[in-house]
Structure formats: structure tokens, C-alpha cells
Write a protein that holds these residues in place. Structure first.
Motif, PDB file in Angstrom:
ATOM      1  N   ASN A   1     -25.445 -61.490 -18.014  1.00  0.00           N
ATOM      2  CA  ASN A   1     -26.452 -60.420 -17.939  1.00  0.00           C
ATOM      3  C   ASN A   1     -27.098 -60.281 -16.563  1.00  0.00           C
ATOM      4  OD1 ASN A   1     -26.153 -59.411 -20.529  1.00  0.00           O
ATOM      5  ND2 ASN A   1     -27.605 -60.871 -21.403  1.00  0.00           N
ATOM      6  N   ALA A   2     -26.289 -59.913 -15.578  1.00  0.00           N
ATOM      7  CA  ALA A   2     -26.799 -59.762 -14.211  1.00  0.00           C
ATOM      8  C   ALA A   2     -27.858 -58.673 -14.105  1.00  0.00           C
ATOM      9  CB  ALA A   2     -25.648 -59.452 -13.260  1.00  0.00           C
ATOM     10  N   SER A   3     -27.850 -57.706 -15.034  1.00  0.00           N
ATOM     11  CA  SER A   3     -28.815 -56.604 -14.952  1.00  0.00           C
ATOM     12  C   SER A   3     -30.209 -57.001 -15.412  1.00  0.00           C
ATOM     13  CB  SER A   3     -28.329 -55.415 -15.792  1.00  0.00           C
ATOM     14  OG  SER A   3     -28.153 -55.794 -17.142  1.00  0.00           O
ATOM     15  N   SER A   4     -30.335 -58.198 -16.019  1.00  0.00           N
ATOM     16  CA  SER A   4     -31.667 -58.640 -16.462  1.00  0.00           C
ATOM     17  C   SER A   4     -31.920 -60.066 -15.975  1.00  0.00           C
ATOM     18  CB  SER A   4     -31.780 -58.535 -17.989  1.00  0.00           C
ATOM     19  OG  SER A   4     -30.724 -59.227 -18.627  1.00  0.00           O
ATOM     20  N   THR A   5     -31.840 -61.036 -16.871  1.00  0.00           N
ATOM     21  CA  THR A   5     -32.096 -62.437 -16.495  1.00  0.00           C
ATOM     22  C   THR A   5     -30.778 -63.116 -16.154  1.00  0.00           C
ATOM     23  OG1 THR A   5     -31.975 -63.029 -18.827  1.00  0.00           O
ATOM     24  CG2 THR A   5     -34.171 -62.607 -17.900  1.00  0.00           C
ATOM     25  N   SER A   6     -30.348 -62.955 -14.936  1.00  0.00           N
ATOM     26  CA  SER A   6     -29.027 -63.432 -14.527  1.00  0.00           C
ATOM     27  C   SER A   6     -28.966 -64.951 -14.416  1.00  0.00           C
ATOM     28  CB  SER A   6     -28.665 -62.809 -13.179  1.00  0.00           C
ATOM     29  OG  SER A   6     -27.463 -63.342 -12.705  1.00  0.00           O
ATOM     30  N   THR A   7     -27.851 -65.525 -14.908  1.00  0.00           N
ATOM     31  CA  THR A   7     -27.576 -66.950 -14.715  1.00  0.00           C
ATOM     32  C   THR A   7     -26.133 -67.112 -14.265  1.00  0.00           C
ATOM     33  OG1 THR A   7     -26.898 -67.261 -17.025  1.00  0.00           O
ATOM     34  CG2 THR A   7     -29.216 -67.668 -16.493  1.00  0.00           C
ATOM     35  N   ILE A   8     -25.897 -68.028 -13.320  1.00  0.00           N
ATOM     36  CA  ILE A   8     -24.551 -68.324 -12.829  1.00  0.00           C
ATOM     37  C   ILE A   8     -24.303 -69.819 -12.992  1.00  0.00           C
ATOM     38  CG2 ILE A   8     -22.957 -68.224 -10.870  1.00  0.00           C
ATOM     39  CD1 ILE A   8     -24.687 -66.014  -9.691  1.00  0.00           C
TER      40      ILE A   8
ATOM     41  N   ASP B   1     -24.433 -57.138 -22.124  1.00  0.00           N
ATOM     42  CA  ASP B   1     -24.831 -56.286 -23.245  1.00  0.00           C
ATOM     43  C   ASP B   1     -24.503 -54.826 -22.953  1.00  0.00           C
ATOM     44  OD1 ASP B   1     -25.941 -58.299 -24.931  1.00  0.00           O
ATOM     45  OD2 ASP B   1     -27.693 -58.382 -23.611  1.00  0.00           O
ATOM     46  N   ASP B   2     -24.637 -54.439 -21.668  1.00  0.00           N
ATOM     47  CA  ASP B   2     -24.509 -53.026 -21.296  1.00  0.00           C
ATOM     48  C   ASP B   2     -23.292 -52.712 -20.424  1.00  0.00           C
ATOM     49  OD1 ASP B   2     -25.253 -54.281 -18.976  1.00  0.00           O
ATOM     50  OD2 ASP B   2     -27.176 -53.247 -18.758  1.00  0.00           O
ATOM     51  N   GLY B   3     -22.487 -53.706 -20.067  1.00  0.00           N
ATOM     52  CA  GLY B   3     -21.306 -53.472 -19.245  1.00  0.00           C
ATOM     53  C   GLY B   3     -21.545 -53.574 -17.753  1.00  0.00           C
ATOM     54  N   PHE B   4     -22.799 -53.714 -17.334  1.00  0.00           N
ATOM     55  CA  PHE B   4     -23.128 -53.731 -15.905  1.00  0.00           C
ATOM     56  C   PHE B   4     -22.448 -54.892 -15.179  1.00  0.00           C
ATOM     57  CE2 PHE B   4     -25.727 -55.318 -12.397  1.00  0.00           C
ATOM     58  CZ  PHE B   4     -25.913 -54.177 -11.632  1.00  0.00           C
ATOM     59  N   THR B   5     -22.545 -56.089 -15.739  1.00  0.00           N
ATOM     60  CA  THR B   5     -22.046 -57.278 -15.040  1.00  0.00           C
ATOM     61  C   THR B   5     -20.545 -57.220 -14.757  1.00  0.00           C
ATOM     62  OG1 THR B   5     -23.811 -58.564 -16.079  1.00  0.00           O
ATOM     63  CG2 THR B   5     -22.007 -59.797 -15.057  1.00  0.00           C
ATOM     64  N   PRO B   6     -19.676 -56.984 -15.751  1.00  0.00           N
ATOM     65  CA  PRO B   6     -18.240 -56.938 -15.431  1.00  0.00           C
ATOM     66  C   PRO B   6     -17.865 -55.804 -14.484  1.00  0.00           C
ATOM     67  CG  PRO B   6     -18.639 -56.286 -17.712  1.00  0.00           C
ATOM     68  CD  PRO B   6     -19.917 -56.857 -17.204  1.00  0.00           C
ATOM     69  N   LYS B   7     -18.569 -54.666 -14.559  1.00  0.00           N
ATOM     70  CA  LYS B   7     -18.277 -53.560 -13.636  1.00  0.00           C
ATOM     71  C   LYS B   7     -18.575 -53.970 -12.198  1.00  0.00           C
ATOM     72  CE  LYS B   7     -19.218 -49.814 -16.930  1.00  0.00           C
ATOM     73  NZ  LYS B   7     -20.171 -48.735 -17.286  1.00  0.00           N
TER      74      LYS B   7
ATOM     75  N   ILE C   1     -26.835 -58.884  -5.932  1.00  0.00           N
ATOM     76  CA  ILE C   1     -26.641 -60.135  -5.191  1.00  0.00           C
ATOM     77  C   ILE C   1     -26.039 -61.198  -6.103  1.00  0.00           C
ATOM     78  CG2 ILE C   1     -27.825 -62.011  -3.988  1.00  0.00           C
ATOM     79  CD1 ILE C   1     -29.859 -59.921  -3.017  1.00  0.00           C
ATOM     80  N   ALA C   2     -26.510 -61.256  -7.358  1.00  0.00           N
ATOM     81  CA  ALA C   2     -26.003 -62.254  -8.306  1.00  0.00           C
ATOM     82  C   ALA C   2     -24.512 -62.060  -8.562  1.00  0.00           C
ATOM     83  CB  ALA C   2     -26.779 -62.159  -9.620  1.00  0.00           C
ATOM     84  N   CYS C   3     -24.080 -60.818  -8.752  1.00  0.00           N
ATOM     85  CA  CYS C   3     -22.658 -60.547  -8.999  1.00  0.00           C
ATOM     86  C   CYS C   3     -21.816 -60.893  -7.780  1.00  0.00           C
ATOM     87  CB  CYS C   3     -22.464 -59.080  -9.378  1.00  0.00           C
ATOM     88  SG  CYS C   3     -23.143 -58.651 -10.995  1.00  0.00           S
ATOM     89  N   GLU C   4     -22.327 -60.556  -6.609  1.00  0.00           N
ATOM     90  CA  GLU C   4     -21.598 -60.863  -5.381  1.00  0.00           C
ATOM     91  C   GLU C   4     -21.482 -62.373  -5.179  1.00  0.00           C
ATOM     92  OE1 GLU C   4     -22.992 -60.102  -1.106  1.00  0.00           O
ATOM     93  OE2 GLU C   4     -21.912 -58.295  -1.667  1.00  0.00           O
TER      94      GLU C   4
END
Length: 474
Positions: free
Chosen positions: A462-469, A386-392, A364-367
Motif C-alpha cells: 500500500n504505497a499510496s497510504s501507509t507504505s512498508t518495504i 487495495d487500489d492498484g496504485f502500488t503495482p502500477k 519515493i517508496a515505489c522507486e
């Protein structure tokens, strides 16, 4: 250089293994170098890896390295150098005996490398040889022989591949050769490992266990080239880190007219789950010998871009072809042109934001970040990962706004070479404090003039953990 978001994968071989040839490929738009372990020695592959690193250092860029494991490819055994001609309606035999193929007045006998072929293949089954150029049917079988009748004419040579489109082959997906090649690849820090002839998610799980046993977490690319894999697409894509539409063997394992639809399904499912997808095989096949492609090949490549593939792969075109860099440049131009036209004609592209259907807060955060970027008409969307999740996850929405990525991991940066739209990646360590991290990112962007003064940016960390926008105006 033409700016593009769709990545180009180039298979290396005799036409492209020197540093000068690699530099030409990089200038033409290559993002990933594929090492095909169906051919070559470990010594030669090590030379290629060293040359890739030298070339990327000279060009001040990152070129991902994809190790492609051979898998249980069934091939023709020893044959006369000229091969053996088979005519339509001719009856011939394939055997598991270790002999050299021969043709006499009374019998034509061809050796195969797979010892369980007579057990796995039933009477009436279709047998395709040399990428389907020679089609035959099993009319009888014995303990160590299959008796075939040719439906088309062709020449059978040593090393030709054999496919059994309506049979279930019991060979293990990961072979003894693959295990040795895998150890070599992991020891030399390849960035991706492609697994051939995947049948189910268990194949992915088995390979991942082997990788983890070596203390690594190298991403796995599942090659879809069997009819069993098509039946298990969803579970395979969920289990893997990326996927390849391997249209060569797939086109002989399912009816060729089904390939376009299966390709679209694979790309759609991979996009949905944020997994990078490669469209491969015979993309610009005519350029193995010719300096320009056919119009049909251009349309094929363009349609893959329209379908939202992350990358397009060249095989023989760059490995053994006469014009490797020229072929890569053609793909770069096609990707650039299609992406530009899609921006001009918005009816060709729709942003599908539907958070109500999501359950994971990270998704939801990425969207939401993508939605905010489009609505705010931001000049760039900035991701810290850190792990590539957010940009993917950001890239899968194909919003076309430039994506600028920061990560503390060089490994993550290299893995992002395969992902659509990830063209600017900076390896930086920032303070753990969220506010200080954001301010450091903004300062870096302003200092490096990555965005013009007065323009807006959206930052997601870091959307996969403590996401901030956050939204900033420079």
C-alpha cells in the motif's frame, strides 16, 4: 505459451465473438477484449461480455473488458451501394442535407452526418475522407454546403470517416449515443472505458463525473487522435487513468510523419506518471487477409515494446480478419522475443532511479522498492494493493523482475490486466496488522512455490497510504 510482460488487446467482432474463438485468442496471449461501440447492438455486446466471462472462467484467467465509445466521429451519410468515384482535380460538394449522395453530369453531392461542418470548416481547409485515401481542399462554402476540389482520386462510400486536420471541430466529445452506451457498459461492469476524440482534460473530467454519478469509478482510457489532444498531452495524461495512441484518426489529423515521435512522447509521459498506455491501429493490418505479417509490421510492434508501451492493440486483425488467433500469437511472440533480448543486452535498457526529483513519499517508496529489488537481485517483487496504485508505480520502472501482486479487490485485479508485467495477481484478504499481513504473504508464496527456497523477495504494501518495504529470504 510464450511468457510476456507487454499486454495484448484484441478487438472483438464477427471473426472472434464465439466462445471457441475467444478461447483461441486467450491461448494466443490476449489479455484485454475490446468492444467497439462504433459497431454492433447492445444485445450483441451483451452476448460478447457473457462469452468473455465464460471463456476466462474455462481458462482460469482474467480478461479485462474495454468499452470503446464511438465519440463524435464524422461520417459520410447515405450513398449508393457502389459508392461514388471521385477523380483528381474534380470539384464536388458535401452537404448537411439528409439526402442520398448522387453524381450527375452537372454536380456531385455527398451528405455528411455533422450538421455544423459548414460553420467549423473554413475556406482553404483540408478535408480527408476514408482514412485520408481521398484528400481534398475547400474552395468555397455556403450555408449548408462545402465545395471541395479533390487532390487525389478515390471512391466515397456510406460510413466513410471524414477528418479535418487543420480545423477545430466544435462537436461535443461525449455524444447522445455515447451516453446510452456508457450506461450499458456501467450496468454490465466493463473494466475500462475508452473515450474517443479527446481534446482536453475537461473531456476526461466530464466523463468521470458521469461515471461517478452512476456510483462507479471505472478507469478511463483517453484516446489521443486529435491535433488538439497532442497540444494538451500533459494535462490529459495527468487527468486520465490510461491512454491510447490511436494512430488511425491521429494519422489523418496530424502529418503522418509526425506519428512516430508523438507515439514516443505519449508512451514516455504515460510511463512517467504510471498510467497504462496502449499502442493501437494497423499494427498487423496485412493479417486481416494474410496468414503472416510484413517485416515492417513486426518492426512496428517491436519498437512499441522497446518504447515501453503497456499494451498493443489489434483492431480489424481480430474483429473481421481471417486469422484472429494467429495475429494475437504473432504479437505475443514479438513481445516475448523483444523482452528476452532486452534482458540479454542491458545496454538496451536502463533503470532510472532518481528519488531526489520526487516529492510524494508514495512515489519515493515505489522507486526505493525497485532499486532494492535490483541491488538485492531479488527473485520477485511482491506488491500488496487495495487500489492498484502500488503495482502500477512498480511496473513503470520496467525492472523485469517478476511482479507478484496481492489485492483484496477483484475489481482492482481486473484493472491490472492492462498493466505491463502484472501477470500474477491473487485476490486475498489478509489481517490489517502489518506484521501479520507480511507473514501471511510470505507463507502463501512459500506454500504455492511462487519463489524457490533460498531466493530473496522484496515486499511493498500500500504505497499510496501507509507504505512498508521489507526483504525476505525464503
Amino acid at each position: 505459451m510464450f511468457q510476456k510482460n507487454t499486454k495484448v488487446v484484441c478487438t472483438l467482432g464477427p471473426s472472434s465473438d464465439s466462445i471457441n474463438e475467444l478461447l483461441a485468442l486467450i491461448k494466443a496471449g490476449m489479455n484485454i477484449a475490446r468492444l467497439n461501440f462504433s459497431h454492433g447492438t447492445h444485445e450483441h455486446h451483451l452476448k460478447l461480455i457473457k462469452n468473455i466471462h465464460k471463456a476466462e472462467s474455462l481458462m482460469k484467467t482474467r480478461i479485462g473488458i474495454l468499452q470503446d465509445l464511438q465519440g463524435p466521429k464524422i461520417r459520410i451519410g447515405e450513398m449508393p451501394p457502389e459508392g461514388i468515384q471521385i477523380k483528381k482535380d474534380e470539384v464536388f460538394t458535401i452537404t448537411i442535407k439528409e439526402i442520398t449522395g448522387e453524381k450527375t453530369k452537372h454536380k456531385t453531392i455527398i451528405p455528411v452526418t455533422y450538421k455544423n461542418v459548414c460553420r467549423d470548416v473554413k475556406k482553404g481547409a483540408t478535408v480527408l475522407i476514408n482514412d485520408g485515401l481521398l484528400e481534398s481542399v475547400v474552395i468555397n462554402k455556403k450555408k449548408d454546403e462545402l465545395i471541395l476540389k479533390a487532390k487525389t482520386s478515390g471512391i466515397i462510400k456510406h460510413g466513410n470517416g471524414i477528418n479535418f486536420p487543420n480545423s477545430t471541430i466544435s462537436a461535443k466529445t461525449i455524444t447522445e449515443k455515447d451516453l446510452k452506451d456508457l450506461e450499458f457498459g456501467l450496468n454490465n461492469d466493463v473494466d475500462f472505458i475508452a473515450l474517443s476524440f479527446v481534446k482536453s482534460k475537461k473531456d476526461i473530467e466530464d466523463l468521470r463525473a458521469l461515471i461517478q454519478k452512476k456510483g462507479k469509478n471505472t478507469p478511463i482510457i483517453a484516446k489521443i487522435e486529435r491535433h488538439e489532444a497532442v497540444s494538451h498531452l500533459k494535462e490529459i495524461i495527468k487527468a486520465t487513468d490510461g491512454v491510447m495512441v490511436a494512430r488511425g484518426d491521429l494519422g489523418t489529423d496530424i502529418p503522418p510523419e509526425h506519428i512516430p515521435l508523438v507515439q514516443k512522447r505519449i508512451i514516455h509521459l504515460a510511463n512517467k506518471h504510471g498510467k497504462p498506455v496502449i499502442t493501437a491501429t494497423q499494427v498487423l493490418q496485412s493479417m486481416v487477409k494474410n496468414p503472416i505479417p510484413t517485416r515492417a509490421e513486426i518492426s512496428d510492434a517491436a519498437n512499441a515494446v522497446f518504447d515501453h508501451t503497456d499494451a498493443i492493440m489489434l483492431s480489424n486483425e481480430t474483429a473481421v480478419g481471417k486469422y484472429p488467433a494467429r495475429a494475437a500469437l504473432v504479437l505475443t511472440k514479438v513481445a516475448h522475443s523483444v523482452e528476452q533480448e532486452m534482458e540479454k543486452h542491458k545496454e538496451l535498457k536502463e533503470y532510472n532511479f532518481s528519488s531526489k526529483q520526487k516529492t510524494r513519499s508514495s512515489l519515493i517508496a515505489c522507486e526505493n522498492a525497485c532499486d532494492l529489488t535490483v541491488r538485492a537481485k531479488a527473485a520477485a517483487i511482491i506488491t500488496y494493493t487495495d487500489d492498484g496504485f502500488t503495482p502500477k508505480q512498480i511496473a513503470k520502472y520496467r525492472i523485469s523482475t517478476p511482479i507478484i501482486t496481492f489485492t483484496s479487490s477483484e475489481k482492482t485485479a481486473r484493472e491490472l490486466t492492462l498493466v505491463w508485467g502484472i501477470n500474477k495477481v491473487f485476490v486475498k484478504k489478509f489481517p490489517l496488522d502489518a506484521n501479520k499481513k507480511l507473514q501471511n504473504i510470505v507463507n502463501f508464496i512459500a506454500r504455492e512455490h511462487l519463489v524457490k527456497k533460498g531466493q530473496k523477495i522484496v515486499i511493498i504494501c500500500n504505497a499510496s497510504s501507509t507504505s512498508t518495504i521489507s526483504t525476505y529470504k525464503l
